[in-house]
Write a protein that holds these residues in place. Sequence first.
Motif, PDB file in Angstrom:
ATOM      1  N   TYR B 269      23.764  16.795  26.567  1.00  0.00           N
ATOM      2  CA  TYR B 269      22.679  16.142  27.285  1.00  0.00           C
ATOM      3  C   TYR B 269      23.206  15.506  28.563  1.00  0.00           C
ATOM      4  O   TYR B 269      22.557  15.515  29.608  1.00  0.00           O
ATOM      5  N   LYS B 270      24.438  15.003  28.467  1.00  0.00           N
ATOM      6  CA  LYS B 270      25.055  14.424  29.660  1.00  0.00           C
ATOM      7  C   LYS B 270      25.313  15.505  30.706  1.00  0.00           C
ATOM      8  O   LYS B 270      25.113  15.279  31.907  1.00  0.00           O
ATOM      9  N   GLY B 271      25.737  16.693  30.226  1.00  0.00           N
ATOM     10  CA  GLY B 271      25.962  17.804  31.148  1.00  0.00           C
ATOM     11  C   GLY B 271      24.689  18.159  31.900  1.00  0.00           C
ATOM     12  O   GLY B 271      24.685  18.364  33.117  1.00  0.00           O
ATOM     13  N   TYR B 272      23.593  18.173  31.146  1.00  0.00           N
ATOM     14  CA  TYR B 272      22.284  18.477  31.739  1.00  0.00           C
ATOM     15  C   TYR B 272      21.894  17.426  32.767  1.00  0.00           C
ATOM     16  O   TYR B 272      21.452  17.744  33.878  1.00  0.00           O
ATOM     17  N   LEU B 273      22.092  16.155  32.410  1.00  0.00           N
ATOM     18  CA  LEU B 273      21.761  15.077  33.344  1.00  0.00           C
ATOM     19  C   LEU B 273      22.600  15.173  34.610  1.00  0.00           C
ATOM     20  O   LEU B 273      22.101  15.001  35.728  1.00  0.00           O
ATOM     21  N   THR B 274      23.893  15.463  34.429  1.00  0.00           N
ATOM     22  CA  THR B 274      24.792  15.543  35.574  1.00  0.00           C
ATOM     23  C   THR B 274      24.348  16.635  36.539  1.00  0.00           C
ATOM     24  O   THR B 274      24.312  16.441  37.752  1.00  0.00           O
ATOM     25  N   PHE B 275      23.985  17.792  35.940  1.00  0.00           N
ATOM     26  CA  PHE B 275      23.567  18.907  36.787  1.00  0.00           C
ATOM     27  C   PHE B 275      22.276  18.576  37.546  1.00  0.00           C
ATOM     28  O   PHE B 275      22.174  18.773  38.749  1.00  0.00           O
TER      29      PHE B 275
END
Lengths: 296, 536
Positions: B269-275
Amino acid sequence: MAIVRNWELYLFIAPAFLYFLIFCYFPMYGIQIAFKNFNPSEGFAGSPWVGFDHFTRFFHSYYFWDLIWNTLSISLYELAVGFPVPIILALAFNEVRTGFFKKMVQTVTYAPHFISVVVMAGMIITFLSPTTGIITHMLEWIGLNPPDFLTDPRWFKTMYVLSGVWQGAGWGTIIYLAALSGVDPGLHEAAIIDGASRFQRMRHINIPAIVPTMTILLILNMGSLLGVGFEKILLLQNPLNMEASNVISTFVYQSGLVDAQYSFSTAVGLFNSVINATLLVVVNQIVRRTSENSLW
Amino acid sequence: MRKLKLITHTLALTTAFVPLAACTPDKSAKPEGAKASDTAASVRKEGFPIVDKPITLSVLGPDVGSAKWNSMKVFQEMEKQSNVKLTFQTIPVDSFETKKNLIFASGTLPDIFYAAALTPAEQVTYGSQGTLVPLEKLIDGYAPNLKKLLDEHPEIRQSITTPDGHIYALPYIDLEAVWYKSPLYYNGSFLKKLGVDKLPETPDELYDYLKKVKTSDPNGNGKADEIPLTSTKLKDIRVQMLGYWGIYDEVYYADKDGKVHYTPQEEGYKGYLTFLNKLWKDDLLDHETFSQTDEQKKAKGKNHQVALFNDWLPHFMLGGEPSTDNPVMAPLKTGVPGAPVAAKSSGISKNGTFAISKTNPAPEATMRWIDYQYGYDGAVLFNKGPENVLWKYTDKENKVKEWLPVPDGGDRENYRGKLTPNYGITVPGVSLPDVNKGLRSPIDEWVDKENKEKILPYAKVPYPNVFLTSAEQSEVNSILSDLNTYVEQMEAKFVTGQEPLSGWDKFTAQLKKMGSDKIVKIYQDAYDRWAQSGKK
């Protein structure tokens, strides 16, 4: 027997009395579900008691202080801005002499009152849109750098209050204009003979004449201090402005009707109402002590 | 009087739920399987009519506004054939949810809930309280079509059976279903204009492509008004994008090993937010994402401004005729182990579409009536309308059909909405490949091909249709009501940069404090129970 003697009067009041009895007092027994785990199939009477559990849950809820703060601050803001505007408008209208101009301005200012909340919210969103909004563009033309009204929590309350003023101020003048029309013209004539200017007459005749109306309306407004209407907020709400727009009434709507947690949301609503009722009584007391005008 | 009004006014919020007061529903005993009703003997086990002497039943359903249900040809046809006469009470679909709650609470129940979207929680609550009739014995005795489906697909039976062992509502079954939510599409004319012959395969390649859209004026109007990616409140792109980091659903899901996760506290989910934050910063994600309405979003599509968007079919967003030029976006490879993934429809509607209430005088006949819609003939009738109105057989033997011109010359879908309730809402029944034989368009074939290449290789059902017990359900409700708001708010802040991504640890710690681990535990238990029941 007073009742028999005045039966016509009692007949007059009967519909209103029954209305409140049936639609406002009788249903209040439903409040008991705030202290129960309401289950539709067991009914009001059959659902188990849980005491103050729902209230405790609300007080410990993550959003409790946000909700209180937002509800209070929006209400106070609305009161501070929205309360004087109709008074000023009414005094100004009263000074305008030409019939046509007066009527036109009055019509224009109170027309927005008839727009439904849903349409109103749609208009606000359209006007304030960062790319296509007319207000955004106008601000850009005069060289300002408009903020993101819709998504910036710092702007939410201002947007809410000012749009409310736009919609309600014209309508709010009606009651003051009525009070002003009751001023004895003799007072004005005497003042004119004494050489009072328009401003002086406004200050010493018109304003004192509407003070009782102002006080009563102020008390009434205090009574609904925590009762911010939820439709407009709900329609303007989005995740980015939520920290400023999450208020008790939207919370009650969300948890009660959407999530079907009837007992919990009744508890929250009851809490809200009790505070409102208390505020009303307190303010009324203060006003009664300091002036002769009060509700009771 | 004023005082009176005032006090009552301030109590208005609490009394919003007053209508509930008027009723004192009787407390009936819990169901011990359905007992045969008085009319059971007169119900024919097969063929039409269902009953020799006409019976009348009342129906509650959601109204999408295209036609009154009692004027719909399919219901008239059914009445003629079956001798079961129906009286309808429909509620506009927008307010159906709230009104349905009140109807359950009021005690005056309809005999039949049709397309009523009964949530799992409602099935458990009203089923265990005896308001809804258990259906499993009726299915065995009076629903040969449905019984056959359930026997062939035991996982469906497993998913519609509540923890107390009863079935209280029937699903819509679509065994071919792929989409969990609508997919993302590339705007084909932009791709062509920019000479893209290989679609992006990683987030970096997507970023480069979107950047190119932003700077090279692919719509050719000389203005930099292109919007590389648009969305409303992220809800329409979230599920697809989360899949690139190995996440199946936005709230909770079970991974391939059956381990349950709460999405917002996952590393992916953090990866998604970062992107998304990166896209936002460079203005590649529409800055009106959090404030625009669906209509505003669609207007941008029709205005040739959008490069990547979500919809059921591309021309819904772009306007014009259906076209196969706008490719489905394939999941991106992020290098996360086990990713990308895609959420797949479970093939049965999550919400109960059909239920019988305890006041129904003829449950057996009702079950036979609904069973018709789980067979081929009934599925065709309720999906396409009666024969020779919108379609006719070209080869009845092999079930091949062809379209007829629309009787009023208008849009076929609109006309269909006047014939059958199966339009814009989920009705009970089954989707069989034979129903559409001969009626499929090139778009349908193209979508199948795209799904097969791009979605299906990564797809899994995020979380099976599982019932929670009522205690679990009320705990979940109370935790999620705060948690969902918090997550929605924080997601928006992370994406727009109002909250730096360095605040991630604080965020997950707060989630735990608010009960996210309990969500995981409850759904894990429910999942394990479900998996266990499948092994029996």
